[in-house]
Design a protein around this motif. Structure first.
Motif, PDB file in Angstrom:
ATOM      1  N   GLY A  79       1.131  -8.882 -10.728  1.00  0.00           N
ATOM      2  CA  GLY A  79       0.229  -9.991 -10.452  1.00  0.00           C
ATOM      3  C   GLY A  79      -0.668  -9.785  -9.253  1.00  0.00           C
ATOM      4  O   GLY A  79      -1.715 -10.431  -9.134  1.00  0.00           O
ATOM      5  N   LEU A  80      -0.276  -8.891  -8.350  1.00  0.00           N
ATOM      6  CA  LEU A  80      -1.071  -8.630  -7.144  1.00  0.00           C
ATOM      7  C   LEU A  80      -0.774  -7.215  -6.667  1.00  0.00           C
ATOM      8  O   LEU A  80       0.391  -6.844  -6.495  1.00  0.00           O
ATOM      9  N   VAL A  81      -1.813  -6.437  -6.443  1.00  0.00           N
ATOM     10  CA  VAL A  81      -1.676  -5.074  -5.937  1.00  0.00           C
ATOM     11  C   VAL A  81      -2.053  -5.063  -4.460  1.00  0.00           C
ATOM     12  O   VAL A  81      -3.116  -5.563  -4.080  1.00  0.00           O
ATOM     13  N   VAL A  82      -1.185  -4.506  -3.629  1.00  0.00           N
ATOM     14  CA  VAL A  82      -1.461  -4.344  -2.196  1.00  0.00           C
ATOM     15  C   VAL A  82      -1.522  -2.848  -1.910  1.00  0.00           C
ATOM     16  O   VAL A  82      -0.534  -2.140  -2.084  1.00  0.00           O
ATOM     17  N   VAL A  83      -2.688  -2.371  -1.492  1.00  0.00           N
ATOM     18  CA  VAL A  83      -2.896  -0.935  -1.279  1.00  0.00           C
ATOM     19  C   VAL A  83      -2.496  -0.566   0.146  1.00  0.00           C
ATOM     20  O   VAL A  83      -2.929  -1.208   1.102  1.00  0.00           O
ATOM     21  N   GLY A  84      -1.685   0.478   0.282  1.00  0.00           N
ATOM     22  CA  GLY A  84      -1.235   0.915   1.589  1.00  0.00           C
ATOM     23  C   GLY A  84      -1.947   2.144   2.125  1.00  0.00           C
ATOM     24  O   GLY A  84      -2.488   2.108   3.234  1.00  0.00           O
ATOM     25  N   PRO A  85      -2.001   3.254   1.371  1.00  0.00           N
ATOM     26  CA  PRO A  85      -2.528   4.502   1.933  1.00  0.00           C
ATOM     27  C   PRO A  85      -4.003   4.402   2.317  1.00  0.00           C
ATOM     28  O   PRO A  85      -4.820   3.883   1.550  1.00  0.00           O
ATOM     29  N   ASP A  86      -4.338   4.923   3.487  1.00  0.00           N
ATOM     30  CA  ASP A  86      -5.715   4.830   3.980  1.00  0.00           C
ATOM     31  C   ASP A  86      -6.697   5.607   3.118  1.00  0.00           C
ATOM     32  O   ASP A  86      -7.822   5.141   2.872  1.00  0.00           O
ATOM     33  N   ASP A  87      -6.313   6.778   2.644  1.00  0.00           N
ATOM     34  CA  ASP A  87      -7.237   7.576   1.836  1.00  0.00           C
ATOM     35  C   ASP A  87      -7.669   6.829   0.576  1.00  0.00           C
ATOM     36  O   ASP A  87      -8.830   6.883   0.173  1.00  0.00           O
ATOM     37  N   ASP A  88      -6.732   6.124  -0.032  1.00  0.00           N
ATOM     38  CA  ASP A  88      -7.054   5.393  -1.260  1.00  0.00           C
ATOM     39  C   ASP A  88      -7.957   4.201  -0.985  1.00  0.00           C
ATOM     40  O   ASP A  88      -8.861   3.894  -1.770  1.00  0.00           O
ATOM     41  N   VAL A  89      -7.706   3.525   0.130  1.00  0.00           N
ATOM     42  CA  VAL A  89      -8.570   2.395   0.498  1.00  0.00           C
ATOM     43  C   VAL A  89      -9.992   2.884   0.745  1.00  0.00           C
ATOM     44  O   VAL A  89     -10.963   2.337   0.211  1.00  0.00           O
ATOM     45  N   VAL A  90     -10.125   3.917   1.557  1.00  0.00           N
ATOM     46  CA  VAL A  90     -11.446   4.449   1.910  1.00  0.00           C
ATOM     47  C   VAL A  90     -12.171   4.988   0.678  1.00  0.00           C
ATOM     48  O   VAL A  90     -13.398   4.872   0.560  1.00  0.00           O
ATOM     49  N   ALA A  91     -11.420   5.554  -0.267  1.00  0.00           N
ATOM     50  CA  ALA A  91     -12.025   6.104  -1.480  1.00  0.00           C
ATOM     51  C   ALA A  91     -12.471   5.024  -2.461  1.00  0.00           C
ATOM     52  O   ALA A  91     -13.134   5.326  -3.451  1.00  0.00           O
ATOM     53  N   GLY A  92     -12.092   3.751  -2.189  1.00  0.00           N
ATOM     54  CA  GLY A  92     -12.586   2.659  -3.013  1.00  0.00           C
ATOM     55  C   GLY A  92     -11.714   2.269  -4.181  1.00  0.00           C
ATOM     56  O   GLY A  92     -12.204   1.764  -5.194  1.00  0.00           O
TER      57      GLY A  92
END
Length: 351
Positions: free
Chosen positions: A20-33
């Motif tokens: 129901g909700l995804v929380v992104v942790g790794p910085d590389d994945d966040v920065v990559a969009g």
């Protein structure tokens, strides 16, 4: 590694598992969009959009952004420095540009004015319109007691910081945090997610060290414990996705929280893995967070440098610190190492 195939597979997995909700942790994945892939699929995702993550993705962008919006930070220049304090940068430059420790990420560097003072970490929720900031914490970045030795990902955090007055924190909100969020909106990079702001308290006032665009480690293990018992973190995160953070009260319980990181011997350099871990019963009120661990045939063993952290609450800072260290007594593995001076300079200080 290409982001798109991995992101699409994660979107598919989340859909199949009815997440129901995804929380992104790794910085590389966040920065990559990665947030955009979930957004396009119609799935709620707690992470900033790619354009809003640029302050972490590019330190050069971050410094230029702060200059454009009048946000206090260290003086800097790209590629060379003729200021008064170059010596502390020599060893780091050798690692980055000569030894290529960070591969292509070290092809250019931003060299800054050397700042002295107390460093604090500030975590702020934002839904693009409303912001909610948690009490500041202080990490211990170097590996050895007395803040000596190589830099690590953090060896322990306590919060709130007893040396920050309400007036000082209000100044950080007015001069750093709100100009940051306003500047990102003005540049069509409205920030939605968790902004981690590293601030140095200098003699001339607070200055930004860096921005991260996600929950920080080990800060989060401490600061989430400070949320009042009636605060539902899931509701806070959903309010972010709906743009209704203004309807949420982010209450904080009185007292302090502290966590201490337990690492493998040799970290942040070469270290062993595969050593069995024994965790005895954890006393009431303490939490153990796993990081570099894995299960092999139902046996828990080490699988990295930062193995786990032990966190605890206390009415006084000294109580929280002592409780965290008490919890470490029940942890055993070959070569385990942890700093024994987390909050040492402040733990007898009262609110």
């Amino acid at each position: 590694m290409e982001t798109r195939p991995i992101a699409l597979s994660l979107v598919s997995l989340a859909r199949d598992m009815r997440i129901g909700l995804v929380v992104v942790g790794p910085d590389d994945d966040v920065v990559a969009g990665i947030e955009g892939f979930f957004r396009d699929s119609g799935m709620p995702c707690f992470a900033p959009a790619r354009e809003a993550a640029e302050p972490e993705g590019s330190k050069t962008f971050a410094k230029d952004f702060m200059k454009r919006h009048g946000i206090p930070t260290a003086a800097q220049r790209l590629g060379g420095w003729q200021g008064r304090h170059p010596p502390p940068a020599y060893e780091a430059l050798d690692d980055i540009m000569v030894k290529a420790r960070f591969d292509s990420a070290g092809s250019s560097v931003v060299i800054e004015e050397f700042m002295e003072g107390e460093e604090i970490s500030i975590l702020t929720f934002s839904d693009g319109k409303t912001t909610k900031t948690l009490p500041p914490g202080q990490d211990h970045i170097r590996i050895f007691e007395g803040n000596t030795g190589p830099y690590t990902g953090g060896m322990g955090v306590y919060a709130p910081t007893p040396f920050n007055s309400a007036k000082y924190l209000a100044g950080i909100e007015d001069k750093i945090l709100q100009p940051t969020f306003a500047g990102l909106r003005d540049e069509e990079r409205a920030f939605k997610g968790m902004l981690f702001t590293g601030v140095m308290m200098t003699r001339t006032g607070p200055k930004v060290l860096e921005y991260d665009v996600r929950f920080g480690d080990p800060e989060t293990q401490t600061m989430m414990l400070l949320l009042a018992e009636d605060v539902d973190l899931a509701s806070v995160l959903f309010a972010y996705t709906l743009g209704t953070l203004d309807s949420i009260t982010l209450a904080v319980r009185p007292g302090y929280a502290c966590n201490v990181v337990v690492a493998s011997g040799g970290y942040p350099g070469t270290h062993e893995t595969g050593n069995p871990i024994t965790i005895e019963s954890v006393p009431h009120g303490q939490q153990i967070f796993h990081a570099g661990t894995r299960l092999v045939d139902e046996r828990l063993e080490t699988a990295g440098g930062r193995i786990l952290s032990v966190a605890a609450l206390g009415a006084a800072l000294e109580d929280a610190v002592n409780s965290a260290y008490k919890g470490i007594e029940g942890v055993r593995f070959k070569g385990m190492y942890y700093r024994k001076d987390i909050a040492g300079r402040w733990k007898s200080h009262a609110l």
